[in-house]
Design an enzyme around this catalytic site. Structure first.
Site, PDB file in Angstrom:
ATOM      1  N   CYS A 112     -23.378  -4.957  33.664  1.00 21.26           N
ATOM      2  CA  CYS A 112     -21.918  -5.060  33.799  1.00 21.26           C
ATOM      3  C   CYS A 112     -21.332  -3.969  34.691  1.00 21.26           C
ATOM      4  CB  CYS A 112     -21.255  -5.020  32.434  1.00 21.26           C
ATOM      5  SG  CYS A 112     -21.964  -6.198  31.291  1.00 21.26           S
ATOM      6  N   HIS A 247     -13.893  -3.300  32.986  1.00 21.86           N
ATOM      7  CA  HIS A 247     -14.827  -4.382  32.661  1.00 21.86           C
ATOM      8  C   HIS A 247     -14.266  -5.146  31.460  1.00 21.86           C
ATOM      9  CE1 HIS A 247     -18.231  -6.718  31.670  1.00 21.86           C
ATOM     10  NE2 HIS A 247     -18.645  -5.966  30.677  1.00 21.86           N
ATOM     11  N   ASN A 277     -16.642 -12.285  28.897  1.00 22.35           N
ATOM     12  CA  ASN A 277     -17.349 -11.219  29.591  1.00 22.35           C
ATOM     13  C   ASN A 277     -18.280 -11.851  30.643  1.00 22.35           C
ATOM     14  OD1 ASN A 277     -19.144  -9.222  30.372  1.00 22.35           O
ATOM     15  ND2 ASN A 277     -19.477  -8.422  28.320  1.00 22.35           N
TER      16      ASN A 277
HETATM   17  O1  UT7 Z   1     -20.681  -6.134  28.711  1.00 24.46           O
HETATM   18  C1  UT7 Z   1     -21.578  -5.606  27.805  1.00 24.46           C
HETATM   19  C2  UT7 Z   1     -20.916  -4.779  26.880  1.00 24.46           C
HETATM   20  N1  UT7 Z   1     -20.812  -5.438  25.599  1.00 24.46           N
HETATM   21  C3  UT7 Z   1     -19.843  -5.054  24.809  1.00 24.46           C
HETATM   22  O2  UT7 Z   1     -19.024  -4.265  25.183  1.00 24.46           O
HETATM   23  C4  UT7 Z   1     -19.816  -5.550  23.396  1.00 24.46           C
HETATM   24  C5  UT7 Z   1     -19.432  -4.435  22.462  1.00 24.46           C
HETATM   25  N2  UT7 Z   1     -19.338  -4.849  21.087  1.00 24.46           N
HETATM   26  C6  UT7 Z   1     -18.368  -5.658  20.644  1.00 24.46           C
HETATM   27  O3  UT7 Z   1     -17.532  -6.093  21.398  1.00 24.46           O
HETATM   28  C7  UT7 Z   1     -18.290  -5.957  19.151  1.00 24.46           C
HETATM   29  O4  UT7 Z   1     -19.217  -5.128  18.480  1.00 24.46           O
HETATM   30  C8  UT7 Z   1     -18.576  -7.445  18.819  1.00 24.46           C
HETATM   31  C9  UT7 Z   1     -17.413  -8.318  19.287  1.00 24.46           C
HETATM   32  C10 UT7 Z   1     -19.850  -7.907  19.479  1.00 24.46           C
HETATM   33  C11 UT7 Z   1     -18.713  -7.621  17.309  1.00 24.46           C
HETATM   34  O5  UT7 Z   1     -17.535  -7.145  16.655  1.00 24.46           O
HETATM   35  P1  UT7 Z   1     -17.652  -6.207  15.365  1.00 24.46           P
HETATM   36  O6  UT7 Z   1     -16.296  -5.939  14.908  1.00 24.46           O
HETATM   37  O7  UT7 Z   1     -18.509  -5.032  15.771  1.00 24.46           O
HETATM   38  O8  UT7 Z   1     -18.374  -7.146  14.352  1.00 24.46           O
HETATM   39  P2  UT7 Z   1     -19.760  -6.947  13.594  1.00 24.46           P
HETATM   40  O9  UT7 Z   1     -20.905  -7.071  14.536  1.00 24.46           O
HETATM   41  O10 UT7 Z   1     -19.680  -5.708  12.756  1.00 24.46           O
HETATM   42  O11 UT7 Z   1     -19.751  -8.159  12.620  1.00 24.46           O
HETATM   43  C12 UT7 Z   1     -18.817  -8.244  11.550  1.00 24.46           C
HETATM   44  C13 UT7 Z   1     -19.092  -9.505  10.776  1.00 24.46           C
HETATM   45  C14 UT7 Z   1     -20.558  -9.675  10.398  1.00 24.46           C
HETATM   46  O12 UT7 Z   1     -20.592 -10.296   9.143  1.00 24.46           O
HETATM   47  P3  UT7 Z   1     -20.896  -9.429   7.804  1.00 24.46           P
HETATM   48  O13 UT7 Z   1     -22.233  -8.798   8.050  1.00 24.46           O
HETATM   49  O14 UT7 Z   1     -19.776  -8.414   7.744  1.00 24.46           O
HETATM   50  O15 UT7 Z   1     -20.874 -10.442   6.723  1.00 24.46           O
HETATM   51  C15 UT7 Z   1     -21.089 -10.639  11.424  1.00 24.46           C
HETATM   52  O16 UT7 Z   1     -22.180 -11.394  10.957  1.00 24.46           O
HETATM   53  O17 UT7 Z   1     -18.768 -10.637  11.607  1.00 24.46           O
HETATM   54  C16 UT7 Z   1     -19.899 -11.523  11.652  1.00 24.46           C
HETATM   55  N3  UT7 Z   1     -19.902 -12.173  12.962  1.00 24.46           N
HETATM   56  C17 UT7 Z   1     -19.196 -13.292  13.209  1.00 24.46           C
HETATM   57  N4  UT7 Z   1     -18.413 -14.050  12.417  1.00 24.46           N
HETATM   58  C18 UT7 Z   1     -17.829 -15.113  12.980  1.00 24.46           C
HETATM   59  C19 UT7 Z   1     -20.532 -11.796  14.093  1.00 24.46           C
HETATM   60  N5  UT7 Z   1     -20.251 -12.659  15.081  1.00 24.46           N
HETATM   61  C20 UT7 Z   1     -19.431 -13.601  14.548  1.00 24.46           C
HETATM   62  C21 UT7 Z   1     -18.814 -14.734  15.078  1.00 24.46           C
HETATM   63  N6  UT7 Z   1     -18.016 -15.456  14.267  1.00 24.46           N
HETATM   64  N7  UT7 Z   1     -18.965 -15.121  16.358  1.00 24.46           N
END
Ligand code: UT7
Length: 320
Positions: A112, A247, A277
């Site tokens: 990215c 980005h 993204n």
């Molecule tokens: O360009 C490359 C750079 N990439 C990035 O910058 C990405 C950086 N990271 C992020 O943007 C965030 O970490 C994410 C958007 C990927 C995830 O958000 P988060 O607030 O960190 O969520 P999480 O991974 O902690 O997940 C929270 C909950 C989990 O469930 P439990 O374990 O709390 O029951 C996940 O399983 O949300 C669940 N989850 C979803 N639920 C519904 C993860 N993905 C999804 C989804 N829909 N698509």
């Protein structure tokens, strides 16, 4: 002392829109979750087009806006992690399609941050006199390397391409930049090479995997640190910056950086709601939109800042 400046920008996104509602039918997710955690509403997906096709479309627009001929381009740098082949490079394919017969063409892989890295390479060649006109393209068909069964990643990414044409300048242009890599954190965002059969059908597909929380922490720090460093290096105050073009990974990352930098969110150009993204394409697509909307005029100072796989990050300050 010579500088380099952008004289043309371009972008292309494929017409097919994949909405959050469409994704609700594919994986266990919801429109509400995706919008509240990322800000993304829809993304574009290539149906028949390949990475070099969309790169070519963005390049054509940038060259047209720059008002030069393809033969006048000395160098084509394509930032991509999704080109069709390891060789010929995506840049050489774009060179062929453009008829840019006098260009040196090569790809770079900084995920990215690729477009930022590409601009700094272009700047070095132009300032040293090694090239006059350089085309930098960021293009990705990420839908090829996304696991459409993995809700942790598939809701985040989209396909698209952006481009910028740089040339020599005596006054305005790139004023300073910072690029860095944290290879020790590479495991947080990975995608292995995939293997194809002779007929280009997929033998062994490999998908993007990501530790979202770790990348989030890295991204916010990288954005804030590199913006502060580039301002210091170029002896510029943050109040003098018209826009920051980040980005487009996650609206929450941008909000966090805005609050740490003490800036209103309106200073940041955001279009991730429409495209998701698009990795190396996200910054040049956003820059092209900013230029098309006439949001920057001569003398304005803007910052481009990116972060991503590698892990890599980088930031550029430009006087328009
Ligand atoms: O360009 C490359 C750079 N990439 C990035 O910058 C990405 C950086 N990271 C992020 O943007 C965030 O970490 C994410 C958007 C990927 C995830 O958000 P988060 O607030 O960190 O969520 P999480 O991974 O902690 O997940 C929270 C909950 C989990 O469930 P439990 O374990 O709390 O029951 C996940 O399983 O949300 C669940 N989850 C979803 N639920 C519904 C993860 N993905 C999804 C989804 N829909 N698509």
């Amino acid at each position: 002392m010579k500088k380099s400046k952008i004289i043309g920008t371009g972008m292309y996104v494929p017409p097919y829109k994949l909405t959050n509602q469409d994704l609700e039918k594919m994986v266990d997710t919801s429109n509400e979750w995706i919008i509240s955690r990322t800000g993304i509403e829809e993304r574009r997906i290539c149906k028949d087009e390949e990475t070099t096709d969309i790169a070519f479309n963005a390049a054509v627009m940038a060259i047209k806006n720059a008002g030069i001929k393809a033969e006048e381009i000395d160098m084509i740098i394509m930032a991509t992690i999704t080109s069709e082949n390891l060789t010929p490079s995506g840049a050489c394919e774009v060179q062929k399609k453009l008829g840019a017969i006098n260009a040196t063409a090569f790809d770079i892989n900084a995920a990215c941050s690729g477009f930022i890295y590409g601009l700094t390479i272009a700047d070095s060649f132009i300032c040293s006199g090694g090239a006059k006109n350089v085309l930098v393209v960021g293009a990705e068909v990420l839908s090829k390397i996304v696991d459409w069964k993995d809700r942790n990643t598939c809701v985040l990414f989209g396909d698209g391409a952006g481009a910028a044409l740089l040339t020599q300048s005596e006054s305005e242009g790139i004023m300073g930049y910072v690029t860095k890599s944290n290879g020790d954190k590479g495991e947080y965002l990975k995608c292995a090479s995939r293997q194809l059969n002779e007929d280009n059908s997929i033998l062994n597909n490999k998908f993007v995997t990501m530790n979202g929380k770790e990348v989030f922490k890295f991204a916010t720090k990288a954005m804030v640190d590199s913006v502060e460093e580039v301002l210091k290096k170029s002896n510029t105050k943050i109040e003098d910056i018209k826009y920051i073009i980040p980005h487009q990974a996650n609206k929450r990352i941008i909000e966090f950086a805005a609050s740490k930098l003490n800036l209103p969110l309106e200073k940041f150009y955001i279009n991730l709601n429409l495209y998701g993204n698009t990795s190396s394409a996200s910054i040049p697509i956003a820059l092209s939109e900013v230029v098309e909307k006439a949001m920057v005029k001569k003398g304005d100072k803007i910052i481009l800042v990116g972060f991503g796989g590698g892990l890599t990050y980088g930031c550029i300050l430009i006087e328009w």
